[in-house]
Write a protein that holds these residues in place. Structure first.
Motif, mmCIF file in Angstrom:
data_model
loop_
_atom_site.group_PDB
_atom_site.id
_atom_site.type_symbol
_atom_site.label_atom_id
_atom_site.label_comp_id
_atom_site.label_asym_id
_atom_site.label_seq_id
_atom_site.Cartn_x
_atom_site.Cartn_y
_atom_site.Cartn_z
ATOM 1 N N ALA A 81 0.721 -0.905 0.437
ATOM 2 C CA ALA A 81 0.657 0.250 -0.282
ATOM 3 C C ALA A 81 0.744 0.947 0.068
ATOM 4 N N ASP A 82 0.265 2.255 -0.487
ATOM 5 C CA ASP A 82 1.011 3.751 -0.567
ATOM 6 C C ASP A 82 0.495 4.745 -0.258
ATOM 7 N N ARG A 83 0.831 5.848 -0.595
ATOM 8 C CA ARG A 83 0.012 6.881 0.787
ATOM 9 C C ARG A 83 -1.383 7.484 -0.351
ATOM 10 N N ARG A 84 -1.263 7.378 -1.722
ATOM 11 C CA ARG A 84 -2.459 7.484 -2.795
ATOM 12 C C ARG A 84 -3.065 5.799 -2.591
ATOM 13 N N ARG A 85 -3.012 4.621 -2.029
ATOM 14 C CA ARG A 85 -3.587 3.302 -2.235
ATOM 15 C C ARG A 85 -3.369 2.708 -0.853
ATOM 16 N N THR A 86 -4.453 3.275 0.317
ATOM 17 C CA THR A 86 -3.413 2.898 1.869
ATOM 18 C C THR A 86 -4.359 0.957 1.713
#
Length: 296
Positions: free
Chosen positions: A71-76
């Motif tokens: 996961a990243d900041r745009r796709r939690t």
């Protein structure tokens, strides 16, 4: 050691799926071309069914490869819903193909079309061989991976479709009964449509963040309400990020000790196959709405 074994198993599954995908997709092109050259609706219908195999293999690979992305900041939640988007597009396209095949079968029954049985028979036999090879590749991982097992079952289903086309080609060749071809095409189409509709409904349900299929929300609510000290359960939501990955949020009204109650509530959720749980405890008389608004 267990993480290493899990990673090794995923790599082995990905290799098997990739090899089976290469075989199936290559033959799909051949089958479509010869279906038009021979004029066989049964062969075209079987190609439509083989397309479901190709997409099943693609989705299985997506589940392994995209699911591994963090996961990243745009796709939690990560990128696992890409599998559902692909499934929805696949199901919609296949449903349209199935309807086309049924309409074409009806037209050919009214206006019989000549069928060249030799290319129909040759391609069907080759399709049977390809499906046997693909099934042999996938059978090893089908016991340990649900993804591989679903792809294996798809290939086995298409294997039966190839057998049906072979039988149809032989009947037409020796009896001249050309109506056998559209009837077989319609039967294969009718076999594909229900599975396609099921896939489409399941995909849309996930995209609409509906309650996962087979999960009894009322029973889940009752079990949470039955926990010691819980007097009310509200704002209960259960949905899937992707297939097999369920999430729950709920507000529990209780004066019980938070630690023990939260542990018991998570145990209830896990019995329903829910691993990701977010619970909010509230004292009696204080209602916190979904957007954090406090209502006395």
């Amino acid at each position: 050691m267990s993480e290493h074994a899990h990673s090794h198993g995923e790599h082995a599954s990905a290799r098997s799926l990739t090899l089976a995908l290469g075989l199936t997709s290559s033959f799909l092109v051949v089958e479509v071309v010869y279906a038009f050259l021979s004029g066989s609706l049964a062969l075209l219908s079987d190609a439509g069914h083989m397309l479901t195999d190709v997409m099943a293999l693609v989705l299985s690979l997506l589940a392994i490869r995209i699911g591994a992305r963090a996961a990243d900041r745009r796709r939690t939640f990560g990128y696992r819903r890409a599998e559902i988007l692909a499934a929805a597009v696949n199901a919609g396209a296949l449903f349209a193909i199935g309807i086309y095949i049924l309409v074409e079968a009806y037209r050919r029954l009214r206006e019989p079309t000549e069928v060249q049985t030799t290319p129909m028979l040759i391609v069907a036999v080759l399709g049977l061989i390809v499906n046997l090879i693909s099934a042999r590749i996938l059978v090893g991982g089908s016991a340990s991976s649900l993804n591989v097992r679903s792809a294996y079952l798809e290939v086995m289903g298409d294997l039966l479709g190839s057998v049906a086309v072979i039988v149809g080609a032989l009947i037409i060749r020796f009896t001249g009964l050309t109506w056998v071809d559209p009837v077989l095409g319609a039967l294969i189409g009718l076999w594909v449509l229900p599975r396609t509709w099921t896939l489409l409904k399941a995909s849309v349900n996930v995209l609409m963040e509906g309650v996962p299929d087979g999960l009894d929300l009322d029973a889940l609510r009752a079990e949470l309400l039955a926990l010691e000290g819980v007097t009310e359960v509200h704002d209960l939501h259960v949905w899937s990020v992707t297939s097999g990955e369920h999430t729950l949020t709920a507000h529990l009204v209780s004066q019980a000790a938070p630690g023990e109650l939260l542990a018991q509530a998570r145990e209830v959720a896990e019995r329903y196959g829910i691993e990701h749980t977010t619970l909010q405890l509230e004292p009696p008389g204080l209602h916190v709405g979904e957007h954090g608004v406090v209502h006395p």
